[in-house]
Design an enzyme around this catalytic site. Structure first.
Site, PDB file in Angstrom:
ATOM      1  N   ASN A 103       0.872  -1.172   0.000  1.00 28.36           N
ATOM      2  CA  ASN A 103       0.000   0.000   0.000  1.00 28.36           C
ATOM      3  C   ASN A 103       0.910   1.222   0.000  1.00 28.36           C
ATOM      4  O   ASN A 103       1.501   1.560   1.025  1.00 28.36           O
ATOM      5  CB  ASN A 103      -0.901  -0.019   1.238  1.00 28.36           C
ATOM      6  CG  ASN A 103      -1.738   1.245   1.347  1.00 28.36           C
ATOM      7  OD1 ASN A 103      -1.763   2.066   0.431  1.00 28.36           O
ATOM      8  ND2 ASN A 103      -2.416   1.419   2.470  1.00 28.36           N
ATOM      9  N   LYS A 111       0.070   4.254  -0.384  1.00 29.69           N
ATOM     10  CA  LYS A 111      -0.565   5.461   0.161  1.00 29.69           C
ATOM     11  C   LYS A 111      -0.315   6.645  -0.793  1.00 29.69           C
ATOM     12  O   LYS A 111      -0.317   6.453  -1.998  1.00 29.69           O
ATOM     13  CB  LYS A 111      -0.067   5.713   1.594  1.00 29.69           C
ATOM     14  CG  LYS A 111      -0.236   4.442   2.458  1.00 29.69           C
ATOM     15  CD  LYS A 111      -0.037   4.645   3.924  1.00 29.69           C
ATOM     16  CE  LYS A 111      -0.246   3.307   4.648  1.00 29.69           C
ATOM     17  NZ  LYS A 111      -0.162   3.438   6.096  1.00 29.69           N
ATOM     18  N   HIS A 156      -9.541   1.037   4.467  1.00 28.13           N
ATOM     19  CA  HIS A 156      -8.281   1.247   5.188  1.00 28.13           C
ATOM     20  C   HIS A 156      -8.531   2.216   6.357  1.00 28.13           C
ATOM     21  O   HIS A 156      -9.335   3.150   6.245  1.00 28.13           O
ATOM     22  CB  HIS A 156      -7.213   1.811   4.248  1.00 28.13           C
ATOM     23  CG  HIS A 156      -5.853   1.820   4.884  1.00 28.13           C
ATOM     24  ND1 HIS A 156      -5.459   2.824   5.736  1.00 28.13           N
ATOM     25  CD2 HIS A 156      -4.845   0.928   4.835  1.00 28.13           C
ATOM     26  CE1 HIS A 156      -4.231   2.549   6.170  1.00 28.13           C
ATOM     27  NE2 HIS A 156      -3.835   1.407   5.637  1.00 28.13           N
ATOM     28  N   GLU A 213      -6.949   4.644   7.457  1.00 33.13           N
ATOM     29  CA  GLU A 213      -6.755   6.073   7.165  1.00 33.13           C
ATOM     30  C   GLU A 213      -7.981   6.658   6.469  1.00 33.13           C
ATOM     31  O   GLU A 213      -8.306   7.831   6.654  1.00 33.13           O
ATOM     32  CB  GLU A 213      -5.477   6.265   6.336  1.00 33.13           C
ATOM     33  CG  GLU A 213      -4.246   6.067   7.218  1.00 33.13           C
ATOM     34  CD  GLU A 213      -3.016   5.543   6.508  1.00 33.13           C
ATOM     35  OE1 GLU A 213      -2.972   5.564   5.268  1.00 33.13           O
ATOM     36  OE2 GLU A 213      -2.088   5.092   7.219  1.00 33.13           O
ATOM     37  N   GLU A 248      -5.333  -4.777  10.476  1.00 30.99           N
ATOM     38  CA  GLU A 248      -4.320  -3.738  10.672  1.00 30.99           C
ATOM     39  C   GLU A 248      -4.632  -2.976  11.954  1.00 30.99           C
ATOM     40  O   GLU A 248      -5.465  -2.047  11.944  1.00 30.99           O
ATOM     41  CB  GLU A 248      -4.317  -2.761   9.488  1.00 30.99           C
ATOM     42  CG  GLU A 248      -3.971  -3.410   8.167  1.00 30.99           C
ATOM     43  CD  GLU A 248      -3.377  -2.410   7.182  1.00 30.99           C
ATOM     44  OE1 GLU A 248      -2.269  -2.656   6.718  1.00 30.99           O
ATOM     45  OE2 GLU A 248      -4.011  -1.379   6.908  1.00 30.99           O
ATOM     46  N   GLY A 284       2.532   2.594  10.709  1.00 27.07           N
ATOM     47  CA  GLY A 284       3.473   3.703  10.569  1.00 27.07           C
ATOM     48  C   GLY A 284       4.169   4.083  11.861  1.00 27.07           C
ATOM     49  O   GLY A 284       4.816   5.122  11.940  1.00 27.07           O
ATOM     50  N   SER A 297       3.470  -1.928  10.298  1.00 28.16           N
ATOM     51  CA  SER A 297       4.924  -1.975  10.506  1.00 28.16           C
ATOM     52  C   SER A 297       5.542  -3.328  10.163  1.00 28.16           C
ATOM     53  O   SER A 297       6.438  -3.797  10.870  1.00 28.16           O
ATOM     54  CB  SER A 297       5.273  -1.548  11.940  1.00 28.16           C
ATOM     55  OG  SER A 297       4.860  -0.211  12.175  1.00 28.16           O
TER      56      SER A 297
HETATM   57  P1  13P Z   1       3.055   0.595   7.677  1.00 32.03           P
HETATM   58  O1  13P Z   1       3.594  -0.692   7.100  1.00 32.03           O
HETATM   59  O2  13P Z   1       3.782   1.812   7.186  1.00 32.03           O
HETATM   60  O3  13P Z   1       2.912   0.517   9.156  1.00 32.03           O
HETATM   61  O4  13P Z   1       1.559   0.764   7.083  1.00 32.03           O
HETATM   62  C1  13P Z   1       0.684  -0.290   7.201  1.00 32.03           C
HETATM   63  C2  13P Z   1      -0.516   0.000   6.384  1.00 32.03           C
HETATM   64  O5  13P Z   1      -1.302   0.882   6.687  1.00 32.03           O
HETATM   65  C3  13P Z   1      -0.730  -0.792   5.161  1.00 32.03           C
HETATM   66  O6  13P Z   1      -2.006  -0.604   4.662  1.00 32.03           O
END
Ligand code: 13P
Length: 252
Positions: free
Chosen positions: A9, A11, A95, A97, A167, A173, A213
């Site tokens: 992903n 983003k 997701h 976010e 997740e 992150g 992560s």
């Molecule tokens: P990170 O791997 O940067 O923690 O992000 C995870 C994520 O949101 C994947 O969709």
């Protein structure tokens, strides 16, 4: 029995030129990796370029979001029809976010999941608790609610392609990965709820990815958990060598 799926992903990172520079470096690194499905989810503006760049390879391309309708007066949105027209095969839905910043709800996740299945897009439905919910010990309720809402009125006969991603929001992150035990516990809750909604047989065949992560050095210990069927990777998927290592480390 469940083929691993490793998804990137990206983003809101990478222009089309940067995305193609990634695929040029990445494709040779994973060309021999047939044990897992490999998916890249670039930003909307890089979808076409990456679809072209990965044609006839073992790398598939997914969108990070979509609307549930085919078309309409919805400024700024992208429809499932538009995604399949350019050759996208997968789509992330719900997701955290999007839930946190863009008003994604359990109801819109359900609408998008139905639309993805109707258009033969492979949906990767994201669920996960926030830190405050984990601390309040309501993780199980949150996951059960998110999974059961996502699967409301889904016809089991069409549900085979569905993929879930667990997740935990506090692990995204932050560099703070869920321990394999925490992930295992959550994946069992998700799978049990899928069984309630769709039946035990489908629940046993649907893949549940872990995200939060994931890095080359912790991927193997997460994959070792029986209920973890792959990974959804953010930060560590932006670099071709790092993401290729995560794919390679997913060999059972
Ligand atoms: P990170 O791997 O940067 O923690 O992000 C995870 C994520 O949101 C994947 O969709």
């Amino acid at each position: 029995m469940r083929k691993p799926l490793i998804a990137a992903n990206w983003k809101m990172f990478k222009t089309p030129a940067e995305a193609v520079a990634f695929t040029d470096a990445f494709i040779p690194l994973v060309a021999a990796q047939h044990h897992a499905d490999i998916v890249l989810c670039p930003a909307t503006t890089s979808l076409s370029a990456t679809i072209e760049a990965t044609r006839n390879t073992n790398v598939h391309i997914g969108a990070q979001n979509m609307h549930w309708l085919d078309n309409g007066a919805y400024t700024g949105e992208t429809s499932p029809l538009m995604l399949t027209a350019i050759g996208a095969t997968h789509v992330l839905i719900g997701h955290s976010e999007r839930r946190q910043y863009f008003n994604e709800t359990d109801e819109t996740v359900n609408l998008k999941l139905k639309a993805a299945l109707a258009h033969n897009l492979i949906p990767i439905v994201c669920v996960g608790e926030q830190l405050a919910e984990r601390e309040a010990e309501v993780t199980a309720e949150v996951l059960q609610r998110q999974v059961s809402a996502a699967l409301t009125d889904i016809n089991p006969a069409r549900a085979t392609p569905i993929v879930f991603a667990y997740e935990p929001v506090w692990a995204i992150g932050t560099g703070r990965t869920a321990t394999p035990q925490i992930a295992e516990e959550a994946h069992k809750i998700v799978r049990a709820q899928i069984a309630v909604s769709l039946g035990a047989e489908l629940a046993a065949s649907i893949r549940i990815l872990y995200g939060g992560s994931v890095k080359p050095d912790n991927a193997a210990s997460l994959y070792a958990v029986a209920d973890i069927d792959g990974a959804l990777v953010g930060g560590a998927s932006l670099d071709p060598t790092s993401f290729a290592q995560i794919v390679i480390n997913s060999v059972a």
